[in-house]
Design a protein around this motif. Structure first.
Motif, mmCIF file in Angstrom:
data_model
loop_
_atom_site.group_PDB
_atom_site.id
_atom_site.type_symbol
_atom_site.label_atom_id
_atom_site.label_comp_id
_atom_site.label_asym_id
_atom_site.label_seq_id
_atom_site.Cartn_x
_atom_site.Cartn_y
_atom_site.Cartn_z
ATOM 1 N N GLU A 1 0.824 -1.210 0.000
ATOM 2 C CA GLU A 1 0.000 0.000 0.000
ATOM 3 C C GLU A 1 0.859 1.261 0.000
ATOM 4 O OE1 GLU A 1 -3.822 -0.012 1.798
ATOM 5 O OE2 GLU A 1 -3.461 -1.914 2.790
ATOM 6 N N PRO A 2 1.777 1.398 -0.960
ATOM 7 C CA PRO A 2 2.734 2.509 -0.918
ATOM 8 C C PRO A 2 2.123 3.878 -1.185
ATOM 9 C CG PRO A 2 2.918 1.356 -2.995
ATOM 10 C CD PRO A 2 1.976 0.550 -2.151
ATOM 11 N N LEU A 3 0.908 3.924 -1.732
ATOM 12 C CA LEU A 3 0.303 5.218 -2.074
ATOM 13 C C LEU A 3 -0.842 5.586 -1.152
ATOM 14 C CD1 LEU A 3 0.198 4.818 -5.969
ATOM 15 C CD2 LEU A 3 2.097 5.534 -4.507
ATOM 16 N N GLY A 4 -1.019 4.822 -0.088
ATOM 17 C CA GLY A 4 -2.178 5.007 0.779
ATOM 18 C C GLY A 4 -2.258 6.366 1.442
ATOM 19 N N ALA A 5 -1.125 7.033 1.660
ATOM 20 C CA ALA A 5 -1.131 8.303 2.380
ATOM 21 C C ALA A 5 -1.179 9.521 1.458
ATOM 22 C CB ALA A 5 0.118 8.387 3.266
ATOM 23 N N LEU A 6 -1.270 9.301 0.155
ATOM 24 C CA LEU A 6 -1.211 10.414 -0.788
ATOM 25 C C LEU A 6 -2.601 10.910 -1.150
ATOM 26 C CD1 LEU A 6 1.555 9.119 -3.234
ATOM 27 C CD2 LEU A 6 1.812 10.336 -1.063
#
Length: 354
Positions: free
Chosen positions: A160-165
């Motif tokens: 989930e590398p883009l979850g905070a964007l």
């Protein structure tokens, strides 16, 4: 056929709790496979066992045909990108990216070239001397990707590398990751709970539910021909009409719902969907169309009209319990309360049973 990565009965239990049921999965060299599913479905547990951060309770993991089940993480040649970036705050961008190569005792000239290339790849070479606290969330994510890609592992895991964007940056980074995948020609295994992200990025999707694999296939396989009601409901917008199936004397099958009896000729029927009884008919909103009342497969009245930028979605009540969503052009949007018919080509529908 030898796969880049294969799990055979790989499972994980914590006492009586099953985090992942014994799982068989084959991943081809160079493909982009996404593990998709809701929280608690087992996707992160599977990723952690592939990385070596979690040891399995059962089964075998093969990397290039070699048993890696008990192999330490550092020996697997796998790169991993975490959701929280895991950057060292006291190191500059350049030092963060170089860290892995330094631990591998890479020669100085090779290290410099590799770090420069990795930073250029994610368009962050101008930020080499900054610290993580001086970067935005999107920039930190790019550095986490560069740190993983710098030593060009043949398997890259992304949790989930883009979850905070935010949405705009997330969509931009989706394209960036796809471009990097094409450039590196590495095997990517990507974890997300976002169905749109999975559909946009993946060669294949492994849909997971309740600690097991629900269905594996290309994005179009899962969208157009889901094998279960869960897959139909989780991927995309769905009309799942609840009814029952009967087989006539001549073998023709009919679906009964909302006071209508519909011929199922042409409808997709996954393996195992053969018995009479309760069933669901899947019709995607874009496969349905509005017609004058009496000229469709179902009749009803427009209960709601939803504006969605380039399109309008009409929600049609066909009885007290059933609603059908129909995608319309903005110029042909109906009025709330209007009596309409709903029609579709049965070849674009799928019959499901559980």
């Amino acid at each position: 056929m030898r796969y880049k990565l294969e799990t055979i009965g790989l499972g994980k239990r914590y006492g009586e709790s099953v985090a992942l049921a014994p799982t068989d999965l084959q991943v081809r060299a160079g493909e982009f496979l996404t593990l998709l599913g809701p929280s608690g479905s087992g996707k992160t547990t599977l990723l952690q066992m592939i990385s070596g951060l979690t040891l399995p309770s059962s089964g075998t993991l093969l990397l290039d045909g070699v048993d890696a089940t008990q192999m330490p993480p550092g020996k697997r040649g796998i790169g991993m990108v975490f959701q929280n970036y895991a950057l060292f705050p006291h190191m500059t961008v350049w030092e963060n990216v170089a860290y892995g190569l330094r631990m591998r005792r890479a020669p100085a000239d090779e290290l410099k070239r590799a770090v420069a290339a990795a930073l250029a790849m994610v368009k962050m070479d101008e930020y080499a001397h900054r610290y993580p606290r001086e970067l935005s969330g999107g920039q930190q994510q790019r550095i986490a990707l560069a740190r993983c890609f710098v030593y060009r592992p043949s398997v890259i895991l992304l949790d989930e590398p883009l979850g905070a964007l935010d949405k705009k940056l997330r969509e931009h980074m989706q394209l960036e990751i796809r471009h990097l995948h094409a450039e590196l020609q590495a095997t990517f295994i990507y974890v997300t709970h976002d169905q749109d992200e999975a559909l946009a990025m993946s060669d294949r999707i492994c849909l997971m539910n309740q600690a097991r694999i629900e269905q594996i296939g290309t994005p179009s396989d899962l969208y157009d021909r889901p094998a279960t009601c869960f897959a139909a409901g989780f991927i995309g917008h769905s009309n799942l009409l609840d009814g029952h199936v009967e087989t006539g004397d001549g073998g023709a099958r009919r679906f009964h719902a909302a006071g209508r009896s519909l011929a199922l000729e042409g409808a997709a029927q996954p393996p195992g969907v053969m018995r009479d009884g309760r069933a669901w008919l899947l019709v995607r909103p874009e496969a349905a169309e509005l017609r004058p009342q009496g000229q469709g497969l179902l009749d009803g009245s427009v209960a709601e009209v939803v504006f969605l930028c380039a399109e309008v979605r009409a929600i049609v009540a066909v009885d007290a319990d059933r609603r059908v969503s129909v995608r319309c052009g903005r110029n042909v949007a109906p009025r709330v309360g209007e009596a309409v018919g709903v029609h579709w080509d049965m070849a674009r529908a799928t019959l499901l049973q559980q």
